[in-house]
Design a protein around this motif. Structure first.
Motif, PDB file in Angstrom:
ATOM      1  N   HIS A  60     -18.404 -30.193  -6.814  1.00 43.72           N
ATOM      2  CA  HIS A  60     -19.330 -29.614  -5.846  1.00 43.72           C
ATOM      3  C   HIS A  60     -19.480 -30.487  -4.612  1.00 43.72           C
ATOM      4  O   HIS A  60     -19.767 -29.996  -3.521  1.00 43.72           O
ATOM      5  CB  HIS A  60     -20.693 -29.433  -6.542  1.00 43.72           C
ATOM      6  N   LYS A  61     -19.277 -31.778  -4.745  1.00 44.07           N
ATOM      7  CA  LYS A  61     -19.524 -32.731  -3.661  1.00 44.07           C
ATOM      8  C   LYS A  61     -18.282 -32.903  -2.792  1.00 44.07           C
ATOM      9  O   LYS A  61     -17.173 -33.030  -3.301  1.00 44.07           O
ATOM     10  CB  LYS A  61     -19.947 -34.074  -4.247  1.00 44.07           C
ATOM     11  N   ASP A 113      -8.662 -24.345  -0.208  1.00 46.24           N
ATOM     12  CA  ASP A 113      -9.664 -24.920   0.692  1.00 46.24           C
ATOM     13  C   ASP A 113      -9.264 -24.600   2.128  1.00 46.24           C
ATOM     14  O   ASP A 113      -8.176 -24.982   2.581  1.00 46.24           O
ATOM     15  CB  ASP A 113      -9.743 -26.430   0.480  1.00 46.24           C
ATOM     16  N   GLU A 146     -11.807 -18.528   4.611  1.00 49.78           N
ATOM     17  CA  GLU A 146     -13.240 -18.320   4.453  1.00 49.78           C
ATOM     18  C   GLU A 146     -13.638 -16.868   4.711  1.00 49.78           C
ATOM     19  O   GLU A 146     -14.676 -16.404   4.242  1.00 49.78           O
ATOM     20  CB  GLU A 146     -14.012 -19.267   5.370  1.00 49.78           C
ATOM     21  N   PRO A 201     -12.296 -25.775  -2.686  1.00 45.33           N
ATOM     22  CA  PRO A 201     -13.206 -26.269  -1.654  1.00 45.33           C
ATOM     23  C   PRO A 201     -14.398 -26.982  -2.285  1.00 45.33           C
ATOM     24  O   PRO A 201     -14.692 -26.783  -3.473  1.00 45.33           O
ATOM     25  CB  PRO A 201     -13.642 -24.985  -0.931  1.00 45.33           C
ATOM     26  N   SER A 226     -17.422 -26.619  -2.964  1.00 52.64           N
ATOM     27  CA  SER A 226     -18.493 -25.641  -3.100  1.00 52.64           C
ATOM     28  C   SER A 226     -18.676 -25.303  -4.569  1.00 52.64           C
ATOM     29  O   SER A 226     -17.848 -25.632  -5.409  1.00 52.64           O
ATOM     30  CB  SER A 226     -18.167 -24.362  -2.315  1.00 52.64           C
ATOM     31  N   ASN A 260     -18.986 -19.769  -4.083  1.00 52.76           N
ATOM     32  CA  ASN A 260     -18.385 -19.009  -2.988  1.00 52.76           C
ATOM     33  C   ASN A 260     -17.159 -18.260  -3.501  1.00 52.76           C
ATOM     34  O   ASN A 260     -16.700 -18.481  -4.623  1.00 52.76           O
ATOM     35  CB  ASN A 260     -18.079 -19.883  -1.762  1.00 52.76           C
ATOM     36  N   SER A 273     -23.048 -33.744  -9.275  1.00 47.32           N
ATOM     37  CA  SER A 273     -22.200 -32.634  -8.842  1.00 47.32           C
ATOM     38  C   SER A 273     -21.297 -32.171  -9.972  1.00 47.32           C
ATOM     39  O   SER A 273     -21.084 -30.965 -10.166  1.00 47.32           O
ATOM     40  CB  SER A 273     -21.358 -33.065  -7.635  1.00 47.32           C
TER      41      SER A 273
END
Length: 279
Positions: A16-17, A46, A110, A144, A146, A149, A175
């Motif tokens: 996550h980080k 990513d 994205e 990525p 995240s 998402n 994380s």
């Protein structure tokens, strides 16, 4: 009746980080696998495209042409196996070019979030890879930074295992804990077969606080889930990422680190074998 083909393990490299070494670990595993003779498909999920650059994927310079030759162009509405049309070799030369192929990223990845509500949208990467992966020994999916998402949903739906790079610092460990929590909470919606492969300790120093954080990682991952080969905090390792080249090219110290990273890769394969036997 013919037996189904044996597919290579699909590994999502995630945490996550940001800035924790996800692309570094993906690059390290791909290079190490190539050095022991394995063929690797690297999927860059990513939008920043770090692993695309670090493996010197040969992508067009023109932004429109680059987008058309990227995963975004494929994943907008993929046919089965369509990822094959965008694969490009690693630009290092030699065994690396022969054994590493990349599905490159683009900033427009994205925008896939805008279509996340379409039926079976989370399965688009899995569909695009169908039939493509049979020629490889390993599939690495660089995720990525995240947790919730659409790019993560695509990556995890197409993966068998999640391996997490993790610094021995409080925020990084938390994380990793959140990654585990989301897999336990949502795997029934994305991928019921997805399992946590393990944690690989990055930028480690032999100090008391780092030892304590590794103990916390072991509680997150479960027995045997933390790689015993810890990647040290050492300047020469930055050469591989910064200059987009194999670490073995960075003198004697680089060759020593290349050997260490091959040990990390061997552990991931052993870990996967052990998990499969225990299933």
């Amino acid at each position: 009746m013919n037996s189904p083909p044996v597919l290579p393990p699909h590994i999502a490299v995630a945490n996550h980080k940001g800035g924790i070494g996800k692309s570094f670990l993906t690059q390290s595993l791909a290079v190490a696998a190539a050095e022991i003779g394995h063929r690797v498909l690297v999927v860059d999920m990513d939008a920043q495209g770090n692993i695309t650059r670090r493996l010197q994927a040969q992508v067009p310079a023109d932004p429109a042409e680059r987008a058309a030759a990227s995963l975004y162009a494929v994943l907008s509405n993929p046919a089965r196996g369509e990822a094959a049309r965008i694969l490009t070799p690693c630009g290092y030369g030699g065994i690396y070019t022969d054994r590493i192929m990349i599905a490159p990223a683009d900033l427009d990845l994205e925008l896939l979030a805008l279509t996340a509500g379409q039926p079976a949208a989370e399965r688009r990467l899995l569909r695009a890879l169908t039939g493509v992966v049979a020629d490889f020994d390993l599939v690495l999916i660089d995720c990525p930074p995240s947790l919730l998402n659409h790019q993560i949903d695509l990556a995890w739906t197409a993966s068998d295992y999640v391996f997490m790079p993790c610094e021995a610092e409080f925020d990084a460990v938390q994380s990793a804990r959140r990654i585990k929590e989301r897999i336990l909470r949502d795997s029934h919606k994305l991928n019921e077969e997805l399992r946590i492969g393990g944690i690989i300790v990055n930028r480690y120093r032999n100090i008391s606080v780092h030892k304590k954080r590794v103990e916390e990682m072991e509680r997150i991952s479960g027995p045997g889930g933390v790689c015993p080969v810890k990647i040290p905090e050492i300047a020469v390792l930055k050469d591989m990422s910064e200059y987009a080249r194999p670490i073995a090219e960075s003198g004697s110290q680089g060759r020593n680190m290349a050997s260490l990273l091959r040990d990390v890769y061997e552990w991931t394969r052993t870990r996967i074998t052990d998990l499969e036997k225990a299933a």
